[in-house]
Design an enzyme around this catalytic site. Structure first.
Site, short mmCIF file in Angstrom:
data_model
loop_
_atom_site.label_atom_id
_atom_site.label_comp_id
_atom_site.label_asym_id
_atom_site.label_seq_id
_atom_site.Cartn_x
_atom_site.Cartn_y
_atom_site.Cartn_z
N LYS A 9 0.83 -1.20 0.00
CA LYS A 9 0.00 0.00 0.00
C LYS A 9 0.88 1.26 0.00
O LYS A 9 2.09 1.19 0.20
CB LYS A 9 -0.91 -0.03 1.23
CG LYS A 9 -1.99 -1.13 1.20
CD LYS A 9 -2.70 -1.16 2.55
CE LYS A 9 -3.91 -2.07 2.55
NZ LYS A 9 -4.51 -2.10 3.92
N TYR A 49 -12.45 -2.16 -2.53
CA TYR A 49 -12.89 -2.10 -1.14
C TYR A 49 -14.42 -1.95 -1.02
O TYR A 49 -14.91 -1.51 0.03
CB TYR A 49 -12.17 -0.97 -0.40
CG TYR A 49 -10.76 -1.34 0.03
CD1 TYR A 49 -10.52 -2.50 0.77
CD2 TYR A 49 -9.67 -0.53 -0.29
CE1 TYR A 49 -9.23 -2.84 1.17
CE2 TYR A 49 -8.38 -0.87 0.12
CZ TYR A 49 -8.17 -2.03 0.85
OH TYR A 49 -6.89 -2.36 1.25
N ASN A 112 -1.38 -0.06 7.60
CA ASN A 112 -0.89 -1.42 7.86
C ASN A 112 -0.15 -2.05 6.68
O ASN A 112 -0.04 -3.27 6.57
CB ASN A 112 -2.03 -2.32 8.38
CG ASN A 112 -3.15 -2.47 7.38
OD1 ASN A 112 -3.12 -1.89 6.30
ND2 ASN A 112 -4.15 -3.26 7.73
N HIS A 115 -1.94 -5.30 1.61
CA HIS A 115 -3.22 -5.99 1.44
C HIS A 115 -2.91 -7.39 0.95
O HIS A 115 -1.97 -7.58 0.17
CB HIS A 115 -4.09 -5.28 0.39
CG HIS A 115 -5.24 -6.15 -0.06
ND1 HIS A 115 -6.42 -6.22 0.63
CD2 HIS A 115 -5.36 -7.03 -1.10
CE1 HIS A 115 -7.23 -7.09 0.03
NE2 HIS A 115 -6.60 -7.59 -1.02
N GLU A 126 -9.80 -10.70 -7.18
CA GLU A 126 -8.94 -9.50 -7.10
C GLU A 126 -7.87 -9.52 -8.18
O GLU A 126 -7.53 -8.47 -8.73
CB GLU A 126 -8.34 -9.40 -5.69
CG GLU A 126 -9.41 -9.11 -4.64
CD GLU A 126 -8.92 -9.14 -3.19
OE1 GLU A 126 -9.72 -8.82 -2.30
OE2 GLU A 126 -7.74 -9.50 -2.95
P1 IDP Z 1 -7.39 -6.90 5.77
O1 IDP Z 1 -6.62 -5.86 4.98
O2 IDP Z 1 -6.52 -7.53 6.83
O3 IDP Z 1 -8.09 -7.91 4.91
P2 IDP Z 1 -10.02 -5.70 6.24
O4 IDP Z 1 -10.84 -5.93 7.44
O5 IDP Z 1 -10.45 -6.32 4.96
O6 IDP Z 1 -8.51 -6.11 6.60
O7 IDP Z 1 -9.91 -4.13 6.04
C1 IDP Z 1 -9.35 -3.59 4.87
C2 IDP Z 1 -8.41 -2.48 5.24
O8 IDP Z 1 -9.16 -1.41 5.78
C3 IDP Z 1 -7.39 -2.80 6.33
O9 IDP Z 1 -6.23 -3.43 5.83
C4 IDP Z 1 -7.06 -1.42 6.85
O10 IDP Z 1 -6.15 -0.75 5.98
C5 IDP Z 1 -8.41 -0.71 6.76
N1 IDP Z 1 -9.14 -0.79 8.02
C6 IDP Z 1 -9.84 -1.82 8.52
N2 IDP Z 1 -10.39 -1.51 9.70
C7 IDP Z 1 -10.01 -0.25 9.97
C8 IDP Z 1 -10.25 0.66 11.05
O11 IDP Z 1 -10.91 0.33 12.03
N3 IDP Z 1 -9.69 1.91 10.95
C9 IDP Z 1 -8.93 2.30 9.89
N4 IDP Z 1 -8.69 1.48 8.85
C10 IDP Z 1 -9.21 0.22 8.88
MG MG Z 2 -9.68 -7.72 3.62
#
Ligand code: IDP
Ligand code: MG
Length: 149
Positions: A9, A49, A112, A115, A126
């Site tokens: 990312k 997303y 984080n 992805h 995807e």
């Molecule tokens: P993942 O990336 O581990 O699959 P997902 O739950 O699919 O996690 O969420 C997608 C992305 O959305 C996360 O990687 C993160 O960047 C962002 N995200 C998820 N939850 C939060 C939150 O509570 N606050 C801010 N960003 C979030």
């Molecule tokens: Mg996800």
């Protein structure tokens, strides 16, 4: 063989972690079948997303993913989806296992670094969303039988 879609990312790109992420996936034994360094359009971000639309973090997430270039990749291997999710670590870096990318380089859920597809079906979906078929390379390595049983 199972395929999974991986993104470094914008924060990972800005922080110079593209090589680090690729090195970890290569070392794990996964096979790279596609890669492109690119800007993410609003439309692509919203499709990718789409499942999170309406959640409190959605607008920030779209802004984050479109804010700078990403490294988009497809990796292949037996159990590639589970293996890559494990290498990346839990979504929230402070809950990610020590040694995972998100643990080792991250602090906040909204920054984080990577992805990775969460199921084999989404790995296919995807991959199709981000890559044209001709952008993927079918190949095999001399080491294949030393990695796959
Ligand atoms: P993942 O990336 O581990 O699959 P997902 O739950 O699919 O996690 O969420 C997608 C992305 O959305 C996360 O990687 C993160 O960047 C962002 N995200 C998820 N939850 C939060 C939150 O509570 N606050 C801010 N960003 C979030
Ligand atoms: Mg996800």
């Amino acid at each position: 063989m199972e395929r999974t879609f991986v993104l470094v990312k914008p924060d990972g790109v800005q922080r110079g972690l593209v090589g680090e992420v690729i090195a970890r996936l290569e070392r794990r034994g996964l096979r790279l079948v596609g890669a492109k360094f690119m800007a993410v359009s609003q439309e692509l971000a919203e499709t990718h997303y789409g499942i999170h639309k309406g959640k409190p973090f959605y607008d920030g997430l779209i802004k984050y993913i479109t804010s700078a270039p990403v490294m988009a990749m497809v990796w292949e291997g037996n159990n590639a989806v589970a293996a890559v999710r494990q290498t990346m670590g839990a979504t929230n870096p402070t809950e990610a296992a020590p040694g995972s990318v998100r643990h080792d380089f991250g602090l906040e859920i909204g920054r984080n670094i990577t992805h990775a597809s969460d199921s084999p079906e989404n790995g296919i979906k995807e991959t199709e969303l981000w890559f044209k078929p001709e952008e993927l390379v079918e190949w095999s390595r001399a080491t294949e039988s030393w990695i796959f049983e």
